[in-house]
Scaffold this active site. Structure first.
Site: not given
Length: 422
Positions: A15, A44, A103, A132, A186, A201
């Site tokens: 990201v 970082v 989150k 979204i 994952e 969330k």
């Protein structure tokens, strides 16, 4: 170009890299829309040796960003809960704005950050459903409404797995392995398939909608790990799709919060959201139902949400506070008091009298059967009993399961899925 907004990114992974590249590649249009040059001054990372195609200076010391007086905004993308919370506190204490996609950290510490922030902006659009803009919808677009309910597919990994199971007849493990192979899950998928990620969330959305301060351990959270072909067959037979839903409802002054697999009418719009996509239905007392659909994860989608927060900060919008105002007028509805219709899957000895025993226990708990399917596995002398109930309480269902498990004829623990008719 006049004003410059310097940002530091803590956690330059998928990201973070996408945020940097988007700010570089779309610089002209972002500057035109904000009148501000948004620049990444520093990043970082954990490992400086890891190859990254970036031109910004990198460090392994978080203090290099926290103590840099030229950095206006700290973008926290490191993940985790307590360490990220400490970083967020330091950033806000140093009068820096904070943008986070975390989150889990917000699920536990959103109200504490609200108090620490004072007038410092906090952006968290990327924390729920990636690209979204559901946070802005609740804070701004729907701010004239009392939110009657919201429900949605908040986790793309579990939605992809269920889609594979339903459409391609895969079992759970095969669908999970494919999701991991494609990068949707994952190596440790627990948080996604257990409902934990969706729970985080949902708590953020419920805080905005209702001012309810609840933690993950306070609400009902169940995952998709036990769903099998029998459940899918029953759902198809009676016109349902199975989705992992996050649900929030306001009833009088009580807020009902739950995350679990649900059978929903196949004709509902949210039932048609497949693959890794997310979708959220919000019902307001003035606007009625609105539906939000899009990519819930991935570097570019999440980066889009991060940058939308940076753009609001660049514009000087004062409404970028968390918006988590605790409401003393509302309380969390007890789990046992929640009401629903339920689907049951029972594996029993195929012998006479078993159905009568089951019916007796249901009657004792004031539970009545709506629809029923019975399947025989002849070579094993096992019968599969699949049925739905009329509306009952969570307490009655728990009592029923406990009593059923005491029967010698019950081979496996009874499995339930809630049926959402509204």
């Amino acid at each position: 170009m006049g004003k410059i907004l310097n940002i530091g990114i803590i956690g330059v992974g998928t990201v973070g890299i996408s945020v940097i590249k988007t700010l570089e590649e779309n610089k002209e249009i972002i500057c035109a829309r904000t009148g501000v040059d948004i620049r990444v001054k520093k990043g970082v990372v954990r490992d400086l040796k890891k190859p990254r195609d970036l031109t910004i200076p990198l460090s392994t010391d978080i203090e290099d960003i926290i103590n840099d007086k030229e950095i206006d905004v700290v973008v926290e993308l490191m993940g985790g809960i307590e360490a990220a919370y400490e970083v967020a506190k330091k950033a806000l204490t140093n009068q820096k704005a904070l943008v986070t996609a975390n989150k889990a950290m917000l699920a536990y510490h959103r109200y504490e950050l609200q108090q620490i922030a004072g007038n410092a902006p906090i952006g968290f659009e990327a924390s729920v459903c990636g690209g979204i803009p559901i946070i802005k919808a609740l804070k701004d677009g729907l701010s004239a409404n009392h939110i009657l309910s919201l429900s949605g597919i908040l986790n793309g990994t579990s939605n992809y797995i269920l889609t594979q199971m339903i459409q391609n007849h895969q079992d759970f493990q095969s669908a999970l392995h494919l999701a991991q192979k494609l990068g949707y899950a994952e190596a440790d998928p627990t948080l996604d398939i257990s409902g934990g990620d969706a729970g985080h969330k949902l708590l953020i959305l419920a805080s905005l909608a209702y001012g309810i301060d609840a933690k993950p351990q306070d609400i009902l959270i169940e995952g998709i790990e036990s769903i099998n072909a029998d459940d899918i067959e029953f759902a198809n037979e009676f016109g349902y799709a199975i989705k992992l839903l996050g649900i929030a409802k306001k009833q009088n002054n009580q807020i009902e919060l739950r995350v679990h697999p649900a059978m929903i009418d196949k004709n509902k719009m949210i039932a048609k959201i497949d693959g890794v996509m997310n979708g959220i239905s919000v019902i307001g007392d003035r606007v009625g139902e609105t539906l939000y659909y899009g990519a819930g994860a991935g570097g570019n989608a999440t980066a889009s949400a991060v940058i939308s927060d940076l753009i609001e900060i660049a514009r000087g919008k004062s409404s970028l506070m968390l918006g988590f105002e605790k409401s003393p007028q509302v309380s969390l509805k007890p789990k046992d008091a929640m009401e629903s219709r339920y689907y049951f899957r029972l594996s029993v000895d195929d012998k006479s009298g078993v159905l009568a025993q089951i019916a007796s226990i249901l009657t004792q708990n004031n539970i009545s059967i709506g629809t029923l399917l019975q399947k025989e596995i002849k070579h094993k002398n096992i019968a599969k009993i699949l049925f739905s109930t009329h509306t009952t309480t969570e307490r009655a269902i728990k009592n029923t399961i406990a009593q059923l498990q005491k029967l010698d004829s019950i081979i496996e623990k009874p499995y339930i899925i809630r049926i959402e008719d509204e």
